[in-house]
Scaffold this motif. Structure first.
Motif, PDB file in Angstrom:
ATOM      1  N   THR A 199     -44.699  36.736  -6.067  1.00 52.49           N
ATOM      2  CA  THR A 199     -45.458  36.818  -5.793  1.00 52.49           C
ATOM      3  C   THR A 199     -45.872  37.111  -4.092  1.00 52.49           C
ATOM      4  O   THR A 199     -45.965  35.678  -3.837  1.00 52.49           O
ATOM      5  CB  THR A 199     -46.462  36.535  -7.228  1.00 52.49           C
ATOM      6  OG1 THR A 199     -45.812  35.815  -8.424  1.00 52.49           O
ATOM      7  CG2 THR A 199     -47.529  37.282  -6.705  1.00 52.49           C
ATOM      8  N   ALA A 200     -46.565  37.805  -3.661  1.00 50.94           N
ATOM      9  CA  ALA A 200     -46.572  38.022  -2.917  1.00 50.94           C
ATOM     10  C   ALA A 200     -48.851  38.334  -2.911  1.00 50.94           C
ATOM     11  O   ALA A 200     -49.346  37.809  -3.725  1.00 50.94           O
ATOM     12  CB  ALA A 200     -47.413  39.279  -2.269  1.00 50.94           C
ATOM     13  N   HIS A 201     -49.279  36.814  -2.135  1.00 50.86           N
ATOM     14  CA  HIS A 201     -50.215  36.246  -2.183  1.00 50.86           C
ATOM     15  C   HIS A 201     -50.817  36.053  -0.532  1.00 50.86           C
ATOM     16  O   HIS A 201     -50.540  35.389   0.599  1.00 50.86           O
ATOM     17  CB  HIS A 201     -50.554  34.674  -2.279  1.00 50.86           C
ATOM     18  CG  HIS A 201     -50.022  33.891  -3.963  1.00 50.86           C
ATOM     19  ND1 HIS A 201     -50.206  34.396  -4.474  1.00 50.86           N
ATOM     20  CD2 HIS A 201     -48.553  34.001  -3.474  1.00 50.86           C
ATOM     21  CE1 HIS A 201     -49.234  34.232  -5.765  1.00 50.86           C
ATOM     22  NE2 HIS A 201     -48.858  33.980  -5.410  1.00 50.86           N
ATOM     23  N   SER A 202     -51.433  37.657  -0.302  1.00 53.50           N
ATOM     24  CA  SER A 202     -52.276  37.663   1.717  1.00 53.50           C
ATOM     25  C   SER A 202     -53.464  36.686   1.233  1.00 53.50           C
ATOM     26  O   SER A 202     -54.092  36.866   0.809  1.00 53.50           O
ATOM     27  CB  SER A 202     -51.860  39.264   1.369  1.00 53.50           C
ATOM     28  OG  SER A 202     -52.389  39.723   2.891  1.00 53.50           O
ATOM     29  N   LEU A 247     -56.890  44.527   3.705  1.00 53.64           N
ATOM     30  CA  LEU A 247     -55.456  44.837   4.828  1.00 53.64           C
ATOM     31  C   LEU A 247     -54.679  43.800   3.543  1.00 53.64           C
ATOM     32  O   LEU A 247     -53.351  44.219   3.571  1.00 53.64           O
ATOM     33  CB  LEU A 247     -55.736  44.248   5.947  1.00 53.64           C
ATOM     34  CG  LEU A 247     -56.480  44.144   6.850  1.00 53.64           C
ATOM     35  CD1 LEU A 247     -56.676  43.988   8.016  1.00 53.64           C
ATOM     36  CD2 LEU A 247     -56.222  46.440   6.973  1.00 53.64           C
ATOM     37  N   ARG A 248     -55.272  43.817   2.508  1.00 55.74           N
ATOM     38  CA  ARG A 248     -54.553  42.490   2.207  1.00 55.74           C
ATOM     39  C   ARG A 248     -53.743  43.004   0.756  1.00 55.74           C
ATOM     40  O   ARG A 248     -52.553  42.305   0.497  1.00 55.74           O
ATOM     41  CB  ARG A 248     -55.520  41.346   0.691  1.00 55.74           C
ATOM     42  CG  ARG A 248     -54.699  40.594   0.257  1.00 55.74           C
ATOM     43  CD  ARG A 248     -55.712  39.695  -0.324  1.00 55.74           C
ATOM     44  NE  ARG A 248     -57.507  39.119   0.153  1.00 55.74           N
ATOM     45  CZ  ARG A 248     -58.120  38.361   0.448  1.00 55.74           C
ATOM     46  NH1 ARG A 248     -58.227  39.063  -1.469  1.00 55.74           N
ATOM     47  NH2 ARG A 248     -59.060  38.174   1.676  1.00 55.74           N
ATOM     48  N   GLU A 249     -54.461  44.171   0.370  1.00 62.25           N
ATOM     49  CA  GLU A 249     -53.262  44.569  -0.874  1.00 62.25           C
ATOM     50  C   GLU A 249     -51.773  45.565   0.010  1.00 62.25           C
ATOM     51  O   GLU A 249     -51.154  45.193  -0.575  1.00 62.25           O
ATOM     52  CB  GLU A 249     -53.817  46.453  -1.309  1.00 62.25           C
ATOM     53  CG  GLU A 249     -54.701  45.607  -2.290  1.00 62.25           C
ATOM     54  CD  GLU A 249     -54.316  44.730  -3.195  1.00 62.25           C
ATOM     55  OE1 GLU A 249     -53.047  45.052  -3.571  1.00 62.25           O
ATOM     56  OE2 GLU A 249     -54.835  43.303  -3.729  1.00 62.25           O
ATOM     57  N   ARG A 306     -46.172  44.789   1.453  1.00 58.87           N
ATOM     58  CA  ARG A 306     -45.344  44.950   2.674  1.00 58.87           C
ATOM     59  C   ARG A 306     -44.294  44.051   2.386  1.00 58.87           C
ATOM     60  O   ARG A 306     -43.066  43.757   2.894  1.00 58.87           O
ATOM     61  CB  ARG A 306     -46.056  44.950   3.756  1.00 58.87           C
ATOM     62  CG  ARG A 306     -46.309  46.008   4.476  1.00 58.87           C
ATOM     63  CD  ARG A 306     -46.329  45.569   6.543  1.00 58.87           C
ATOM     64  NE  ARG A 306     -47.801  45.277   6.324  1.00 58.87           N
ATOM     65  CZ  ARG A 306     -48.712  45.638   6.283  1.00 58.87           C
ATOM     66  NH1 ARG A 306     -49.208  46.851   6.705  1.00 58.87           N
ATOM     67  NH2 ARG A 306     -50.048  44.815   6.899  1.00 58.87           N
ATOM     68  N   MET A 307     -44.854  42.466   1.639  1.00 65.80           N
ATOM     69  CA  MET A 307     -43.899  41.412   1.525  1.00 65.80           C
ATOM     70  C   MET A 307     -43.604  41.182   0.920  1.00 65.80           C
ATOM     71  O   MET A 307     -41.843  41.158   0.906  1.00 65.80           O
ATOM     72  CB  MET A 307     -44.951  40.573   1.577  1.00 65.80           C
ATOM     73  CG  MET A 307     -45.383  40.114   2.304  1.00 65.80           C
ATOM     74  SD  MET A 307     -46.593  38.047   2.285  1.00 65.80           S
ATOM     75  CE  MET A 307     -48.185  38.434   1.898  1.00 65.80           C
ATOM     76  N   LEU A 308     -43.708  42.473  -0.365  1.00 67.03           N
ATOM     77  CA  LEU A 308     -42.563  42.522  -1.650  1.00 67.03           C
ATOM     78  C   LEU A 308     -42.026  43.361  -0.934  1.00 67.03           C
ATOM     79  O   LEU A 308     -40.414  43.215  -2.179  1.00 67.03           O
ATOM     80  CB  LEU A 308     -43.789  43.110  -3.158  1.00 67.03           C
ATOM     81  CG  LEU A 308     -44.570  41.736  -3.396  1.00 67.03           C
ATOM     82  CD1 LEU A 308     -45.401  42.282  -4.969  1.00 67.03           C
ATOM     83  CD2 LEU A 308     -43.574  40.671  -4.185  1.00 67.03           C
ATOM     84  N   GLY A 309     -42.048  44.754  -0.554  1.00 67.97           N
ATOM     85  CA  GLY A 309     -41.258  45.338   0.028  1.00 67.97           C
ATOM     86  C   GLY A 309     -40.052  45.073   1.068  1.00 67.97           C
ATOM     87  O   GLY A 309     -38.579  45.064   0.244  1.00 67.97           O
ATOM     88  N   ALA A 310     -40.069  43.911   1.216  1.00 67.86           N
ATOM     89  CA  ALA A 310     -38.981  43.393   2.119  1.00 67.86           C
ATOM     90  C   ALA A 310     -38.701  42.310   1.326  1.00 67.86           C
ATOM     91  O   ALA A 310     -37.605  42.249   1.662  1.00 67.86           O
ATOM     92  CB  ALA A 310     -40.007  42.522   3.199  1.00 67.86           C
ATOM     93  N   TYR A 346     -54.690  39.462 -12.234  1.00 67.03           N
ATOM     94  CA  TYR A 346     -53.703  39.195 -11.903  1.00 67.03           C
ATOM     95  C   TYR A 346     -52.844  40.086 -11.252  1.00 67.03           C
ATOM     96  O   TYR A 346     -53.350  40.318  -9.818  1.00 67.03           O
ATOM     97  CB  TYR A 346     -52.906  41.286 -13.193  1.00 67.03           C
ATOM     98  CG  TYR A 346     -52.144  41.327 -12.927  1.00 67.03           C
ATOM     99  CD1 TYR A 346     -50.424  40.765 -13.345  1.00 67.03           C
ATOM    100  CD2 TYR A 346     -51.638  42.285 -11.797  1.00 67.03           C
ATOM    101  CE1 TYR A 346     -49.032  41.606 -13.306  1.00 67.03           C
ATOM    102  CE2 TYR A 346     -50.201  43.334 -12.135  1.00 67.03           C
ATOM    103  CZ  TYR A 346     -49.089  42.384 -12.613  1.00 67.03           C
ATOM    104  OH  TYR A 346     -48.253  43.566 -11.797  1.00 67.03           O
ATOM    105  N   LYS A 347     -51.686  39.881  -9.951  1.00 64.76           N
ATOM    106  CA  LYS A 347     -51.289  40.150  -9.235  1.00 64.76           C
ATOM    107  C   LYS A 347     -49.822  40.830  -9.003  1.00 64.76           C
ATOM    108  O   LYS A 347     -48.772  40.558 -10.052  1.00 64.76           O
ATOM    109  CB  LYS A 347     -51.446  39.101  -7.958  1.00 64.76           C
ATOM    110  CG  LYS A 347     -51.582  38.421  -7.579  1.00 64.76           C
ATOM    111  CD  LYS A 347     -51.744  37.249  -6.491  1.00 64.76           C
ATOM    112  CE  LYS A 347     -53.182  36.208  -5.759  1.00 64.76           C
ATOM    113  NZ  LYS A 347     -53.450  35.872  -4.970  1.00 64.76           N
ATOM    114  N   LEU A 348     -48.898  41.636  -8.634  1.00 63.01           N
ATOM    115  CA  LEU A 348     -48.491  42.455  -8.621  1.00 63.01           C
ATOM    116  C   LEU A 348     -47.777  41.794  -8.481  1.00 63.01           C
ATOM    117  O   LEU A 348     -47.493  40.755  -7.477  1.00 63.01           O
ATOM    118  CB  LEU A 348     -48.849  44.322  -7.414  1.00 63.01           C
ATOM    119  CG  LEU A 348     -47.077  44.992  -6.918  1.00 63.01           C
ATOM    120  CD1 LEU A 348     -46.996  44.998  -8.465  1.00 63.01           C
ATOM    121  CD2 LEU A 348     -47.071  45.799  -6.081  1.00 63.01           C
TER     122      LEU A 348
END
Length: 199
Positions: free
Chosen positions: A86-89, A95-97, A102-106, A156-158
């Motif tokens: 899980t990403a937590h920006s 800009l958070r989403e 980007r983090m999950l894509g990487a 819920y977080k993607l």
């Protein structure tokens, strides 16, 4: 021998793989990627959380295996581990989403590029046994994902799910066996058949 620590070692190895390939871009520091619950992310930007363990029934084998001359050990068990990533920006709201995407894509890119968890990321009993851990991106249904968040007040977080398969746990159950040292064979004497008289 793959000890009970294998589950933790697999999680730590996955974290180290992500740290090596996701820093300094898109995540600035290694310590911002951690093995912890997504509900308690604190300052982490990427969390790796073991949420499901399943025994691999296809490779299950009962009984005992020979360990030494007089010792047998119960056959090891093989497990598949499902990790929630899980990403937590910490970026501003607007800009958070995009930052989380980007983090999950990487992270997906890293997992696709590394279908095997290399030996350099294995520690403890996994390293001692030269374990072969396969990594893949899973496709759980949405209901399964939302259950992880339903009992908390957190939104819920993607997330993505990484499956680590081939994690082996050896048994501590053993038994002593004795070797056959003497064999006695009794051969019964047979009376030779009488010769037939000629006609």
């Amino acid at each position: 021998m793959a000890d009970y620590t294998a589950l933790a070692e697999a999680g730590e190895g996955l974290v180290e793989l992500l740290r090596d390939h996701l820093t300094p871009e898109p995540i600035s520091k290694r310590e911002l990627i951690s093995l912890c619950s997504p509900h308690e992310s604190e300052n982490n930007q990427l969390t790796v959380y073991l949420f499901h363990i399943e025994e691999d029934q296809q490779s299950a084998s009962g009984g005992y295996v020979q360990q030494s001359r007089d010792l047998q050990r119960m056959s090891p068990s093989r497990f598949n581990l499902s990790f929630l990533i899980t990403a937590h920006s910490k970026a501003p709201v607007q800009l958070r989403e995009a930052d989380q995407y980007r983090m999950l894509g990487a992270a997906i890119q890293v997992l696709k590029d590394h279908p095997l968890l290399e030996q350099q990321y294995l520690g403890g009993s996994l390293a001692d046994t030269n374990a072969v851990i396969h990594l893949s991106v899973e496709r759980p249904n949405f209901e399964q994902m939302t259950k992880i968040w339903s009992n908390t007040s957190k939104p819920y977080k993607l997330s993505i799910v990484c499956k680590a398969s081939g994690v082996v746990l050896d048994s501590k159950r053993t038994r002593r066996v004795s070797r056959i040292t003497d064999v006695q064979i009794d051969v019964a004497q047979r009376t030779p058949p009488r010769e037939r008289s000629g006609l």
